[in-house]
Design a protein around this motif. Structure first.
Motif, PDB file in Angstrom:
ATOM      1  N   ASP A  25       0.848  -1.190   0.000  1.00  0.00           N
ATOM      2  CA  ASP A  25       0.000   0.000   0.000  1.00  0.00           C
ATOM      3  C   ASP A  25       0.883   1.238   0.000  1.00  0.00           C
ATOM      4  OD1 ASP A  25      -1.901   1.886   0.170  1.00  0.00           O
ATOM      5  OD2 ASP A  25      -2.716   1.284   2.115  1.00  0.00           O
ATOM      6  N   ALA A  26       1.213   1.734  -1.202  1.00  0.00           N
ATOM      7  CA  ALA A  26       2.137   2.867  -1.317  1.00  0.00           C
ATOM      8  C   ALA A  26       1.574   4.117  -0.674  1.00  0.00           C
ATOM      9  CB  ALA A  26       2.452   3.137  -2.790  1.00  0.00           C
ATOM     10  N   SER A  27       0.250   4.215  -0.567  1.00  0.00           N
ATOM     11  CA  SER A  27      -0.343   5.425   0.016  1.00  0.00           C
ATOM     12  C   SER A  27      -0.053   5.548   1.496  1.00  0.00           C
ATOM     13  CB  SER A  27      -1.863   5.420  -0.217  1.00  0.00           C
ATOM     14  OG  SER A  27      -2.452   4.318   0.454  1.00  0.00           O
ATOM     15  N   SER A  28       0.351   4.418   2.132  1.00  0.00           N
ATOM     16  CA  SER A  28       0.660   4.462   3.556  1.00  0.00           C
ATOM     17  C   SER A  28       2.076   4.943   3.819  1.00  0.00           C
ATOM     18  CB  SER A  28       0.477   3.059   4.172  1.00  0.00           C
ATOM     19  OG  SER A  28       1.435   2.163   3.633  1.00  0.00           O
ATOM     20  N   VAL A  29       2.862   5.113   2.756  1.00  0.00           N
ATOM     21  CA  VAL A  29       4.240   5.571   2.890  1.00  0.00           C
ATOM     22  C   VAL A  29       4.294   7.061   2.571  1.00  0.00           C
ATOM     23  CG1 VAL A  29       6.602   5.285   2.086  1.00  0.00           C
ATOM     24  CG2 VAL A  29       5.086   3.303   2.203  1.00  0.00           C
ATOM     25  N   THR A  67      -9.062   5.661  -4.249  1.00  0.00           N
ATOM     26  CA  THR A  67      -8.646   6.864  -4.972  1.00  0.00           C
ATOM     27  C   THR A  67      -7.488   7.506  -4.233  1.00  0.00           C
ATOM     28  OG1 THR A  67     -10.189   8.289  -3.776  1.00  0.00           O
ATOM     29  CG2 THR A  67     -10.970   7.309  -5.849  1.00  0.00           C
ATOM     30  N   GLU A  68      -6.728   8.301  -4.966  1.00  0.00           N
ATOM     31  CA  GLU A  68      -5.608   9.024  -4.359  1.00  0.00           C
ATOM     32  C   GLU A  68      -5.540  10.407  -4.967  1.00  0.00           C
ATOM     33  OE1 GLU A  68      -0.740   8.680  -3.797  1.00  0.00           O
ATOM     34  OE2 GLU A  68      -1.803   7.377  -5.207  1.00  0.00           O
ATOM     35  N   ARG A  69      -5.391  11.401  -4.144  1.00  0.00           N
ATOM     36  CA  ARG A  69      -5.262  12.781  -4.610  1.00  0.00           C
ATOM     37  C   ARG A  69      -3.814  13.229  -4.434  1.00  0.00           C
ATOM     38  NH1 ARG A  69      -9.918  15.742  -5.462  1.00  0.00           N
ATOM     39  NH2 ARG A  69     -11.857  14.667  -4.874  1.00  0.00           N
ATOM     40  N   VAL A  70      -3.193  13.618  -5.528  1.00  0.00           N
ATOM     41  CA  VAL A  70      -1.812  14.093  -5.503  1.00  0.00           C
ATOM     42  C   VAL A  70      -1.766  15.455  -6.179  1.00  0.00           C
ATOM     43  CG1 VAL A  70       0.560  13.645  -6.232  1.00  0.00           C
ATOM     44  CG2 VAL A  70      -0.934  11.730  -5.624  1.00  0.00           C
ATOM     45  N   LYS A  71      -1.245  16.429  -5.495  1.00  0.00           N
ATOM     46  CA  LYS A  71      -1.165  17.775  -6.059  1.00  0.00           C
ATOM     47  C   LYS A  71      -0.255  17.781  -7.274  1.00  0.00           C
ATOM     48  CE  LYS A  71      -0.230  22.595  -4.894  1.00  0.00           C
ATOM     49  NZ  LYS A  71       0.199  23.559  -3.851  1.00  0.00           N
ATOM     50  N   MET A  72      -0.691  18.452  -8.337  1.00  0.00           N
ATOM     51  CA  MET A  72       0.114  18.545  -9.544  1.00  0.00           C
ATOM     52  C   MET A  72       1.410  19.285  -9.248  1.00  0.00           C
ATOM     53  SD  MET A  72      -2.823  19.559 -12.341  1.00  0.00           S
ATOM     54  CE  MET A  72      -1.681  19.656 -13.721  1.00  0.00           C
ATOM     55  N   ALA A 103       1.589 -11.794   1.066  1.00  0.00           N
ATOM     56  CA  ALA A 103       0.373 -12.549   0.814  1.00  0.00           C
ATOM     57  C   ALA A 103      -0.877 -11.754   1.148  1.00  0.00           C
ATOM     58  CB  ALA A 103       0.387 -13.831   1.641  1.00  0.00           C
ATOM     59  N   THR A 104      -0.726 -10.655   1.894  1.00  0.00           N
ATOM     60  CA  THR A 104      -1.881  -9.862   2.302  1.00  0.00           C
ATOM     61  C   THR A 104      -2.290  -8.929   1.177  1.00  0.00           C
ATOM     62  OG1 THR A 104      -1.026  -9.865   4.548  1.00  0.00           O
ATOM     63  CG2 THR A 104      -2.766  -8.281   4.040  1.00  0.00           C
ATOM     64  N   PRO A 105      -3.526  -8.917   0.740  1.00  0.00           N
ATOM     65  CA  PRO A 105      -3.939  -8.041  -0.350  1.00  0.00           C
ATOM     66  C   PRO A 105      -3.837  -6.584   0.071  1.00  0.00           C
ATOM     67  CG  PRO A 105      -5.841  -9.058   0.671  1.00  0.00           C
ATOM     68  CD  PRO A 105      -4.638  -9.728   1.256  1.00  0.00           C
ATOM     69  N   SER A 106      -3.557  -5.686  -0.915  1.00  0.00           N
ATOM     70  CA  SER A 106      -3.387  -4.271  -0.609  1.00  0.00           C
ATOM     71  C   SER A 106      -4.723  -3.585  -0.347  1.00  0.00           C
ATOM     72  CB  SER A 106      -2.677  -3.565  -1.770  1.00  0.00           C
ATOM     73  OG  SER A 106      -3.437  -3.716  -2.960  1.00  0.00           O
ATOM     74  N   ALA A 107      -5.817  -4.196  -0.776  1.00  0.00           N
ATOM     75  CA  ALA A 107      -7.127  -3.591  -0.548  1.00  0.00           C
ATOM     76  C   ALA A 107      -8.158  -4.702  -0.528  1.00  0.00           C
ATOM     77  CB  ALA A 107      -7.447  -2.590  -1.647  1.00  0.00           C
ATOM     78  N   PRO A 108      -9.264  -4.502   0.142  1.00  0.00           N
ATOM     79  CA  PRO A 108     -10.313  -5.521   0.165  1.00  0.00           C
ATOM     80  C   PRO A 108     -10.777  -5.848  -1.245  1.00  0.00           C
ATOM     81  CG  PRO A 108     -10.748  -3.780   1.758  1.00  0.00           C
ATOM     82  CD  PRO A 108      -9.608  -3.306   0.920  1.00  0.00           C
ATOM     83  N   ALA A 109     -11.202  -7.100  -1.422  1.00  0.00           N
ATOM     84  CA  ALA A 109     -11.670  -7.520  -2.737  1.00  0.00           C
ATOM     85  C   ALA A 109     -12.821  -6.628  -3.174  1.00  0.00           C
ATOM     86  CB  ALA A 109     -12.117  -8.982  -2.686  1.00  0.00           C
TER      87      ALA A 109
END
Length: 418
Positions: free
Chosen positions: A116-120, A189-194, A178-184
């Motif tokens: 989960d890259a959003s957690s970093v 969504t991810e918001r990243v400033k331009m 082995a743990t999925p990054s998100a529930p099935a």
């Protein structure tokens, strides 16, 4: 004595930038001319060096803030760095914190979803490095403050991955992988400033569409002669000039022939005047981690194939490293954009204001064509020339593209100036 660190001059017509990353934190020792922050301008990332040696006192602005030239962004207390014993004490404290962090990491790995890259938490510079090197930030141990990733962490992980050491990271945590990054069935969504560069690209290209009378003319080109020439001379060329003989050198020289005969394609509109150039500075579109950049080959009409290829190779390498300067990308009278390296078959490129024309190259593919009344298979490429119809008439645009096509299909024309 505290010394203010100000935003340096960023280049012609550039008055502000965005704080992309802090390279030094309050309390860190800094040397003279050592970068303390990275600023993102409309075109490049600029490092801000410390004018004196000492200890960084405070940040006056935060990551993401917009700062103007001359604005104070930090202060440095001049003098020697902290005493050795203080450094040793700091190292001991860091070791303890790292040991505690490892224990916390072990417990977090069992509960936190993997990948989960959003957690970093990543700065814009680190995010660009992650995208460029194609590494998973969740598998990298950060060495920055509070365990945050640094650009050096990402580069080191990428090198380890190339050398075969990257797999050990994944093997070290099988439960995590082995743990999925998100529930099935999840919808994330991810918001990243331009970035400032992406905002500028968007603004300039949309402005070009609204202001210029854009039109595109197409032609196809038989690449047989150029491919044969490269195959025949590539070894001798590389041995003599220490650079590979590529296609861009041929197209750059062919464009110079066309622009000589059709000067309007090498001109600007400024107000109610047309500015013609008796030189050819070719902007070459290069893909960089944070967007498309267009460094300029100066006096391309006066350079040989070897120097043009060396300039292009240098621009490509520095674009990936993020070390291109404002001077590298200022000016330019004509642009060549090669979408073929990404697999594009045909496109309508947008001019790079204030330029009036751009040549689009595309992928080479074998196609049936008629030659002397017979159907044969030839390596063909579609060429596209987008132009500002306010300045360039259709006849001139078609003529310019036809000259480029003929020069590529018969490279001898470039030697005898036909």
């Amino acid at each position: 004595m505290a010394t203010e660190i100000k935003v340096p001059t960023l280049g012609e017509s550039v008055t502000e930038a965005t704080v992309g990353e802090w390279l030094k934190n309050p309390g860190d020792a800094v040397a003279v001319d050592e970068p303390i922050a990275s600023l993102e301008t409309d075109k490049v990332a600029v490092d801000v060096p410390s004018p004196v040696a000492g200890v960084l006192q405070e940040h006056s602005v935060s990551v993401g803030d917009t700062v103007e030239v001359g604005a104070v962004i930090a202060t440095v207390e001049e003098g020697a760095a902290p005493a050795a014993k203080d450094e040793e004490a700091g190292r001991a404290k860091e070791d303890r914190e790292e040991s505690q962090g490892k224990q916390e990491d072990k417990s977090e790995e069992k509960s936190a979803p993997a990948g989960d890259a959003s957690s970093v938490t990543m700065s814009p510079a680190v995010r660009r490095a992650v995208l460029e090197h194609g590494v998973d930030p969740t598998t990298i141990k950060g060495t920055g403050k509070d365990g945050r990733l640094t650009k050096e962490d990402v580069i080191a992980a990428a090198k380890a991955k190339k050398s075969g050491g990257g797999d050990s990271v994944a093997q070290a945590a099988p439960e995590q992988a082995a743990t999925p990054s998100a529930p099935a069935g999840g919808r994330n969504t991810e918001r990243v400033k331009m970035t400032r560069m992406r905002q500028t690209i968007a603004r300039r290209l949309k402005g070009a569409q609204e202001e210029a009378a854009l039109l595109t003319t197409f032609n196809d080109c038989d690449m047989s002669a150029v491919i044969e020439a490269r195959s025949k001379y590539k070894d001798l060329f590389a041995k003599k000039h220490d650079i590979k003989l590529g296609f861009m050198g041929f197209f750059a020289k062919a464009a110079c022939l066309a622009l000589k005969d059709v000067p309007a394609a090498n001109a600007y509109i400024e107000g109610d005047e047309i500015v013609y150039h008796d030189y050819v500075d070719i902007s070459v579109a290069v893909s960089a981690p944070n967007g498309l950049v267009v460094p300029v080959i100066r006096d391309a009409d006066k350079k040989g194939f070897a120097q043009i290829e060396k300039d292009i190779a240098d621009f490509g390498a520095r674009a990936k490293e993020g070390t291109l300067t404002m001077e590298d990308m200022s000016g330019g009278t004509f642009t060549i954009s090669n979408g073929g390296v990404f697999g594009s078959l045909m496109s309508t490129p947008i001019i790079n204001p204030p330029q009036s024309a751009v040549l689009g190259l595309h992928r080479i593919e074998d196609r049936p064509v008629v030659v002397d009344g017979e159907i044969v298979i030839r390596p063909m490429m579609y060429l596209a020339l987008s132009y500002d119809h306010r300045l360039i008439d259709g006849r001139e645009a078609v003529t310019a593209l036809k000259i480029i096509k003929e020069a590529i299909e018969d490279p001898t024309r470039m030697l005898i100036d036909l």
